[in-house]
Write an enzyme that holds these catalytic residues in place. Structure first.
Site, mmCIF file in Angstrom:
data_model
loop_
_atom_site.group_PDB
_atom_site.id
_atom_site.type_symbol
_atom_site.label_atom_id
_atom_site.label_comp_id
_atom_site.label_asym_id
_atom_site.label_seq_id
_atom_site.Cartn_x
_atom_site.Cartn_y
_atom_site.Cartn_z
ATOM 1 N N CYS A 82 0.832 -1.204 0.000
ATOM 2 C CA CYS A 82 0.000 0.000 0.000
ATOM 3 C C CYS A 82 0.870 1.259 0.000
ATOM 4 C CB CYS A 82 -0.991 -0.033 1.168
ATOM 5 S SG CYS A 82 -2.372 1.138 0.960
ATOM 6 N N HIS A 191 -3.757 -4.755 -0.775
ATOM 7 C CA HIS A 191 -3.420 -5.465 0.458
ATOM 8 C C HIS A 191 -3.529 -6.974 0.221
ATOM 9 C CE1 HIS A 191 -3.278 -2.102 3.369
ATOM 10 N NE2 HIS A 191 -4.088 -1.516 2.494
ATOM 11 N N GLU A 193 -2.770 -9.315 2.208
ATOM 12 C CA GLU A 193 -3.213 -9.975 3.438
ATOM 13 C C GLU A 193 -4.722 -9.899 3.619
ATOM 14 O OE1 GLU A 193 -2.708 -5.706 4.772
ATOM 15 O OE2 GLU A 193 -1.895 -7.045 3.235
#
Length: 219
Positions: A82, A191, A193
């Site tokens: 990010c 992102h 994750e």
């Protein structure tokens, strides 16, 4: 031997989801800003949430810019996420103010020219065929949360045998860089994750690419 990964802990919001995702990808993960952990792990993850200038200030406060630079100069793997991707470029412009970045890649982070910002939600990407990160997930969607991005790429390969970085694009109002793979230095605007199975596969691709030699010293 499991690859060791340090997630840089410098006050950038909740990074526990990144730690857990990397552990599921097969890494031994440490959350730290200590020089020994940052410099000597097989891989370093640089998260980033918030304003470009704020993230740069927070990174400077823990001497992280120098440590990231040492890893890059030494060819040691780094994955930035990010705003972590954004600070690797030359500058970020927010509210009319320009803040210098690390300058690893040419380009300026600017507000996306979209009717709706932030760009929040799932979006497809256009990854190059030789991408290591996107192996097996080139047609998948990833989760984005950002208002700014790098919309132009002008990388000059000065050495004839130098392999140019692999650049992945997405679009929200205009095309913007979604990921860069530049040897050991990789970064994603989205992102991973938070990107379900596609993000998990991408993180596993990165973890599997690490040397998994333990905590080697950086010269």
């Amino acid at each position: 031997m499991m690859a060791t990964v340090t997630v840089l802990d410098y006050g950038s919001g909740n990074v526990r989801s990144a730690v857990r995702a990397l552990e599921r990808a097969g890494a031994e993960v440490t959350l730290s800003a200590k020089a020994d952990d940052v410099l000597n792990a097989d891989g370093l993850v640089v998260p980033g949430v918030g304003a470009f200038a704020t993230v740069m200030k927070e990174l400077k406060s823990v001497d992280a810019l120098r440590m990231i630079g040492r890893r890059v100069a030494g060819g040691r793997p780094v994955l930035a996420i990010c705003v972590g991707l954004q600070i690797l470029f030359e500058a970020g412009v927010e509210h009319g103010n320009s803040e210098p970045g690390m300058g690893e890649w040419p380009g300026t982070v600017e507000l996306l020219p979209a009717d709706v910002v932030p760009h929040m939600g799932w979006n497809t990407v256009q990854a190059p065929a030789d991408s290591m990160l996107f192996d097996g997930v080139r047609d998948e969607r990833f989760y984005f949360v950002h208002s700014y991005g790098v919309q132009h790429w002008d990388f000059d390969v000065t050495q004839p045998k130098m392999k140019p970085p692999a650049v992945t694009w997405s679009e929200h109002g205009a095309k913007f860089i979604a990921a860069v793979e530049n040897g050991p230095l990789c970064a994603t605007q989205f992102h991973p994750e938070k990107s379900d199975d596609a993000g998990a596969r991408l993180l596993k691709n990165w973890v599997d690419s690490l040397p998994a030699t333990g905590r080697n010293q950086v010269a």
